[in-house]
Scaffold this motif. Structure first.
Motif, PDB file in Angstrom:
ATOM      1  N   GLN A   1      -0.568  13.209   4.104  1.00  0.00           N
ATOM      2  CA  GLN A   1      -0.634  14.068   3.440  1.00  0.00           C
ATOM      3  C   GLN A   1       0.809  14.668   2.646  1.00  0.00           C
ATOM      4  OE1 GLN A   1      -1.440  13.893   6.658  1.00  0.00           O
ATOM      5  NE2 GLN A   1      -3.264  14.929   6.158  1.00  0.00           N
ATOM      6  N   VAL A   2       1.825  14.220   2.817  1.00  0.00           N
ATOM      7  CA  VAL A   2       3.131  14.492   2.564  1.00  0.00           C
ATOM      8  C   VAL A   2       3.898  13.768   1.193  1.00  0.00           C
ATOM      9  CG1 VAL A   2       5.724  14.624   2.957  1.00  0.00           C
ATOM     10  CG2 VAL A   2       4.153  14.968   4.799  1.00  0.00           C
ATOM     11  N   VAL A   3       3.046  12.659   1.085  1.00  0.00           N
ATOM     12  CA  VAL A   3       3.667  11.243  -0.148  1.00  0.00           C
ATOM     13  C   VAL A   3       2.017  11.873  -1.192  1.00  0.00           C
ATOM     14  CG1 VAL A   3       4.554   9.389   1.281  1.00  0.00           C
ATOM     15  CG2 VAL A   3       1.899   9.894   0.995  1.00  0.00           C
ATOM     16  N   LEU A   4       1.502  12.965  -1.185  1.00  0.00           N
ATOM     17  CA  LEU A   4       0.310  12.426  -1.919  1.00  0.00           C
ATOM     18  C   LEU A   4       0.816  12.761  -3.611  1.00  0.00           C
ATOM     19  CD1 LEU A   4      -3.203  14.034  -0.178  1.00  0.00           C
ATOM     20  CD2 LEU A   4      -2.436  11.943  -0.959  1.00  0.00           C
ATOM     21  N   LEU A   5       1.648  14.557  -3.605  1.00  0.00           N
ATOM     22  CA  LEU A   5       1.776  15.017  -4.588  1.00  0.00           C
ATOM     23  C   LEU A   5       3.181  13.727  -5.464  1.00  0.00           C
ATOM     24  CD1 LEU A   5       1.741  18.259  -4.042  1.00  0.00           C
ATOM     25  CD2 LEU A   5       0.525  17.228  -5.919  1.00  0.00           C
ATOM     26  N   PRO A   6       4.257  13.224  -4.444  1.00  0.00           N
ATOM     27  CA  PRO A   6       4.829  12.370  -5.879  1.00  0.00           C
ATOM     28  C   PRO A   6       4.362  11.119  -5.260  1.00  0.00           C
ATOM     29  CG  PRO A   6       6.100  13.285  -3.432  1.00  0.00           C
ATOM     30  CD  PRO A   6       4.354  14.005  -3.763  1.00  0.00           C
ATOM     31  N   MET A   7       3.779  10.673  -5.128  1.00  0.00           N
ATOM     32  CA  MET A   7       2.819   9.101  -5.203  1.00  0.00           C
ATOM     33  C   MET A   7       1.624   9.457  -6.314  1.00  0.00           C
ATOM     34  SD  MET A   7       2.908   6.331  -4.448  1.00  0.00           S
ATOM     35  CE  MET A   7       2.962   5.317  -2.593  1.00  0.00           C
ATOM     36  N   ALA A   8       1.422  11.115  -5.893  1.00  0.00           N
ATOM     37  CA  ALA A   8       0.027  10.673  -8.280  1.00  0.00           C
ATOM     38  C   ALA A   8       1.653  10.562  -8.808  1.00  0.00           C
ATOM     39  CB  ALA A   8      -0.390  11.697  -7.498  1.00  0.00           C
ATOM     40  N   ARG A   9       2.745  11.389  -8.654  1.00  0.00           N
ATOM     41  CA  ARG A   9       3.763  10.943 -10.049  1.00  0.00           C
ATOM     42  C   ARG A   9       4.432  10.082 -10.021  1.00  0.00           C
ATOM     43  NH1 ARG A   9       5.234  13.116 -14.036  1.00  0.00           N
ATOM     44  NH2 ARG A   9       6.814  14.016 -14.505  1.00  0.00           N
ATOM     45  N   VAL A  10       4.222   9.341  -9.180  1.00  0.00           N
ATOM     46  CA  VAL A  10       5.433   7.880  -9.623  1.00  0.00           C
ATOM     47  C   VAL A  10       4.130   6.761 -10.820  1.00  0.00           C
ATOM     48  CG1 VAL A  10       5.241   5.768  -7.620  1.00  0.00           C
ATOM     49  CG2 VAL A  10       6.540   7.685  -7.353  1.00  0.00           C
ATOM     50  N   LEU A  11       2.605   7.082  -9.524  1.00  0.00           N
ATOM     51  CA  LEU A  11       1.551   6.462 -10.538  1.00  0.00           C
ATOM     52  C   LEU A  11       1.293   7.255 -11.919  1.00  0.00           C
ATOM     53  CD1 LEU A  11      -1.235   6.663  -7.208  1.00  0.00           C
ATOM     54  CD2 LEU A  11      -0.301   4.085  -7.893  1.00  0.00           C
ATOM     55  N   GLY A  12       1.683   7.845 -11.710  1.00  0.00           N
ATOM     56  CA  GLY A  12       1.624   7.962 -12.900  1.00  0.00           C
ATOM     57  C   GLY A  12       2.677   8.049 -14.053  1.00  0.00           C
ATOM     58  N   ILE A  13       4.035   7.817 -13.509  1.00  0.00           N
ATOM     59  CA  ILE A  13       4.830   7.319 -14.177  1.00  0.00           C
ATOM     60  C   ILE A  13       4.716   6.176 -14.854  1.00  0.00           C
ATOM     61  CG2 ILE A  13       7.209   6.617 -14.414  1.00  0.00           C
ATOM     62  CD1 ILE A  13       7.743   9.333 -12.729  1.00  0.00           C
ATOM     63  N   MET A  14       4.285   5.375 -13.840  1.00  0.00           N
ATOM     64  CA  MET A  14       3.888   3.978 -13.880  1.00  0.00           C
ATOM     65  C   MET A  14       2.762   3.081 -14.806  1.00  0.00           C
ATOM     66  SD  MET A  14       5.086   2.736  -9.808  1.00  0.00           S
ATOM     67  CE  MET A  14       4.357   0.615 -10.175  1.00  0.00           C
ATOM     68  N   GLY A  15       1.840   4.097 -14.988  1.00  0.00           N
ATOM     69  CA  GLY A  15       1.334   3.522 -16.040  1.00  0.00           C
ATOM     70  C   GLY A  15      -0.127   3.092 -15.298  1.00  0.00           C
ATOM     71  N   ILE A  16       0.260   3.607 -13.596  1.00  0.00           N
ATOM     72  CA  ILE A  16      -1.559   2.407 -13.114  1.00  0.00           C
ATOM     73  C   ILE A  16      -2.133   4.026 -12.327  1.00  0.00           C
ATOM     74  CG2 ILE A  16      -0.559   0.831 -12.804  1.00  0.00           C
ATOM     75  CD1 ILE A  16       1.031   1.669 -10.031  1.00  0.00           C
TER      76      ILE A  16
ATOM     77  N   GLN B   1      -5.219  -1.349  -9.141  1.00  0.00           N
ATOM     78  CA  GLN B   1      -3.934  -1.472  -9.056  1.00  0.00           C
ATOM     79  C   GLN B   1      -2.867  -0.458  -8.269  1.00  0.00           C
ATOM     80  OE1 GLN B   1      -5.823  -2.477 -11.601  1.00  0.00           O
ATOM     81  NE2 GLN B   1      -4.386  -3.252 -13.164  1.00  0.00           N
ATOM     82  N   GLY B   2      -3.090   0.653  -8.874  1.00  0.00           N
ATOM     83  CA  GLY B   2      -2.699   1.577  -8.594  1.00  0.00           C
ATOM     84  C   GLY B   2      -2.622   1.930  -6.731  1.00  0.00           C
ATOM     85  N   LEU B   3      -4.021   1.815  -6.381  1.00  0.00           N
ATOM     86  CA  LEU B   3      -4.535   2.052  -5.216  1.00  0.00           C
ATOM     87  C   LEU B   3      -3.364   0.576  -4.261  1.00  0.00           C
ATOM     88  CD1 LEU B   3      -7.833   3.412  -4.969  1.00  0.00           C
ATOM     89  CD2 LEU B   3      -5.759   4.320  -3.762  1.00  0.00           C
ATOM     90  N   ILE B   4      -3.499  -0.332  -4.287  1.00  0.00           N
ATOM     91  CA  ILE B   4      -2.772  -1.273  -3.933  1.00  0.00           C
ATOM     92  C   ILE B   4      -1.891  -0.802  -4.019  1.00  0.00           C
ATOM     93  CG2 ILE B   4      -2.806  -3.976  -4.171  1.00  0.00           C
ATOM     94  CD1 ILE B   4      -4.621  -4.209  -5.745  1.00  0.00           C
ATOM     95  N   PHE B   5      -1.006  -0.437  -4.454  1.00  0.00           N
ATOM     96  CA  PHE B   5       0.538  -0.590  -4.269  1.00  0.00           C
ATOM     97  C   PHE B   5       0.777   0.358  -4.344  1.00  0.00           C
ATOM     98  CE2 PHE B   5       4.092   2.653  -6.069  1.00  0.00           C
ATOM     99  CZ  PHE B   5       5.324   1.268  -6.191  1.00  0.00           C
ATOM    100  N   VAL B   6       0.365   1.951  -3.462  1.00  0.00           N
ATOM    101  CA  VAL B   6       0.106   3.188  -2.592  1.00  0.00           C
ATOM    102  C   VAL B   6       0.016   2.596  -1.126  1.00  0.00           C
ATOM    103  CG1 VAL B   6      -0.297   5.228  -1.594  1.00  0.00           C
ATOM    104  CG2 VAL B   6      -0.924   4.532  -4.537  1.00  0.00           C
ATOM    105  N   HIS B   7      -0.883   1.107  -1.039  1.00  0.00           N
ATOM    106  CA  HIS B   7      -1.262   1.359   0.340  1.00  0.00           C
ATOM    107  C   HIS B   7      -0.285   0.329   0.522  1.00  0.00           C
ATOM    108  CE1 HIS B   7      -5.055   3.003   1.287  1.00  0.00           C
ATOM    109  NE2 HIS B   7      -5.789   2.710  -0.105  1.00  0.00           N
ATOM    110  N   VAL B   8      -0.295  -1.085  -0.302  1.00  0.00           N
ATOM    111  CA  VAL B   8       0.992  -1.042   0.386  1.00  0.00           C
ATOM    112  C   VAL B   8       2.874  -0.634   0.338  1.00  0.00           C
ATOM    113  CG1 VAL B   8       3.687  -3.264  -0.525  1.00  0.00           C
ATOM    114  CG2 VAL B   8       0.876  -3.607  -1.150  1.00  0.00           C
ATOM    115  N   VAL B   9       2.833   0.036  -0.390  1.00  0.00           N
ATOM    116  CA  VAL B   9       4.170   0.863  -0.251  1.00  0.00           C
ATOM    117  C   VAL B   9       4.094   1.236   1.603  1.00  0.00           C
ATOM    118  CG1 VAL B   9       5.597   3.279  -0.781  1.00  0.00           C
ATOM    119  CG2 VAL B   9       5.065   1.208  -2.133  1.00  0.00           C
TER     120      VAL B   9
END
Lengths: 305, 297
Positions: free
Chosen positions: B139-154, B159-167
């Protein structure tokens, strides 16, 4: 001819901790240099510095006349045998031996020729298809040597290669390494904490303690004329007996008095007038004592160190 | 000696032993039943018709076996306004899990190799920080991660979900590989360096071939994590990129009229099947791999 290995004013620190202090050694082609000392004396670190596996903090190091101070291990023209043998567990013996050549891009036929030659030399031909896990300690040792030999290096480095073997095999392999050294006329640096190994193998011994060199010399020099108390105590088996004594000299010669709690002091005399301080340590090697003498004390030779 | 002492009481002790043995079996059997009961109910319910579910008993075997519910669950059940079953979402999950597992395992292996074998200044601190990453709640990473995904355009993409799970998985995969690789003597790396091999050559030729047990552990772990994930899936996806767990939720929650329990059950089993399969296929390596570090190879 330039020395095969020359180390000048080498220092090695980990942070503020000095591991090696002002090391100066050089050996000629064909020399068998043994680094010996108690554990933690820095001998293995020095070997790793020679191999280039540890960067040095100060000084200069050259191999075969070339400055190797900042050269990576693979370009130093060395081969190394490790205490744990460090064979690649998933590769066959043959692949273990040829791995280095494969990495360096040596062509296939040369690889095979060299492999065959080394395998024959070490009598490990039947083992070539096996994995290291299927070999005994002695066999692994041979393979590790094969991996070093196949390189034809300027300098062989051995890091306590025999300490994992049983006593009998250790003596056998010692003889074999000695023979190898003589047959190949190779230059070797060999680390051990076993002073018998050092004495029997070396053409030159470096005795180390606390990161400093205590003495450099041949086996005979180290044994007969130890440079200091540490060397005298460390080398030789059984160790030299070290007895505190008083010395005095006059025109007739030198007198060494060994005080005893319950009796007259034992006095040893030497015809020569030696200039000694009044407090000395008298060293007696067991082999200089003669059991046949009625009283062994009469046969003790006086060494004035 | 011990035998002699016991022998007079042997007859009795044998009876006692038999009794103990049977009570042990009874206890184990009891727990097995408790454990398997939900699965049993799920499977039987999914094979019944709605009519039978309404009139019959929950634990009864189906009177008439029908696979209609499975077909509906796979390709006809409604998730909100669309009615194409879990099929497209199942493939979404595959598309997320397979690269997610592969990438996080590979990077974890390289990380572990660096931290364990190429000791550099600060290696321990970096490893400790990565370990810390394992304990950060989703839960802690949800908001920052949403921001990062937005900046990265995914944002909202596979791809965005793959990125989240890899990180999020890197902390664990690094930990697994690091703990495995520290048991391998550093001399091996040294020998390879003297042989002339470089950083990646040593990794590919020497360390990766040694790593099968820990790769299996990591793959099982990561696959289960990514496949079963719901929170990231529901937070960072949009229509068309949802994983199967989110679709399952939507199927169960968006019924109109009669609740189709048989379809829900079939969809749930389909959604759980891949992780089950991975355990059955690779389970024995899992246990072996977990203890592999303690034995010298």
């Amino acid at each position: 001819m330039a020395p095969i290995l020359e180390i000048q004013n080498l220092y090695k620190n980990y942070g503020s901790l000095e591991i090696l202090k002002d090391i100066n050694v050089s050996i000629d082609s064909g020399d068998f240099l043994v680094l010996v000392g108690p554990s933690g004396c820095g001998k293995s670190t020095l070997l790793n510095c020679i191999a280039g596996l540890e960067p040095i903090s100060g000084g200069k190091l050259s191999i075969g006349g070339q400055d190797m101070t900042n050269v990576s291990p693979k370009d130093r023209n060395i081969a190394m045998v490790f205490q744990s043998y460090a064979l690649y567990p998933t590769m066959s013996v043959a692949k273990n031996i040829t791995f280095g050549m494969k990495v360096r891009g040596v062509d296939q036929s040369t690889q095979e020729a060299k492999l065959a030659q080394v395998a024959q030399q070490l009598q490990i031909e039947p083992l070539l298809g096996r994995r290291p896990g299927q070999l005994s300690g002695g066999q692994r040792q041979r393979v590790a040597m094969g991996r070093a030999l196949v390189r034809d290096p300027k300098l062989f480095l051995f890091d306590e290669p025999l300490s994992n073997l049983d006593a009998k095999l250790r003596v056998e392999m010692r003889t074999e390494i000695k023979a190898l050294h003589q047959n190949l006329a190779a230059s070797m640096v060999y680390v051990t904490h076993d002073q018998i190994e050092a004495m029997t193998l070396a053409t030159k011994i470096v005795v180390m303690k606390g990161g400093e060199i205590q003495q450099i010399g041949t086996s005979a020099e180290i044994y007969n004329r130890p440079a200091n108390l540490f060397v005298a105590d460390f080398m030789g088996s059984p160790a030299m007996n070290l007895i505190p004594a008083k010395a005095r000299s006059n025109d007739d010669g030198t007198y060494i008095e060994i005080l005893r709690k319950d009796g007259e002091p034992i006095v040893l005399t030497d015809q020569v007038n030696r200039d000694l301080p009044s407090d000395v340590i008298h060293g007696v090697k067991h082999k200089t004592l003669d059991r046949r003498a009625a009283s062994p004390l009469h046969r003790v030779t006086c060494s004035s160190r | 000696m011990a035998d002699l002492v016991i022998s007079p009481a042997r007859g009795q002790s044998q009876a006692v032993r038999l009794l103990l043995r049977w009570s042990l079996y009874a206890a184990l059997g009891f727990f097995v039943v408790i454990y398997l009961m939900p699965l049993f109910v799920m499977v039987t319910t999914s094979l019944k018709s709605l009519e039978e579910i309404r009139t019959g008993d929950l634990v009864a075997l189906p009177r008439e076996v029908t696979f209609d519910a499975w077909l509906t669950a796979w390709s006809g059940a409604c998730t909100g306004i669309k009615c194409e079953g879990v099929q497209p979402y199942f493939w979404n999950s595959v598309l997320i899990a397979v690269p997610g597992v592969a990438i996080s395992t590979l990077i974890g292996a390289i990380n572990g190799y660096v931290v364990a074998q190429w000791r550099f200044r600060g290696a321990n601190i970096i490893f400790a920080l990565m370990l810390f990453g394992c304990f950060i709640p989703f839960q802690v990473v949800l908001l920052p991660m949403a921001r990062v995904l937005g900046i990265m355009g995914i944002a909202g993409t596979i791809q965005g979900l793959i990125f989240v799970h890899v990180v999020y998985g890197l902390g664990f995969t690094t930990l697994f590989f690091r703990n495995y690789y520290v048991t391998i003597p550093v001399e091996l790396t040294k020998a390879a360096k003297v042989d002339g091999a470089g950083f990646f050559r040593i990794f590919w030729s020497i360390f990766l071939p040694l790593s099968l047990p820990i790769i299996v552990v990591t793959v099982i772990w990561q696959f289960t994590q990514i496949w079963n994930d719901f929170l990231f899936g529901v937070s960072f996806s949009q229509a068309g990129t949802q994983p199967v767990t989110v679709a399952l939720n939507n199927i169960v929650n968006s019924t109109t009229g009669v609740k189709e329990y048989n379809v829900d059950m079939a969809a749930a089993i389909i959604a759980a099947f891949p992780t089950l399969l991975v355990y059955v296929v690779a389970g024995k390596y899992f246990i072996r791999g977990l203890t592999a570090g303690s034995v010298k190879g």
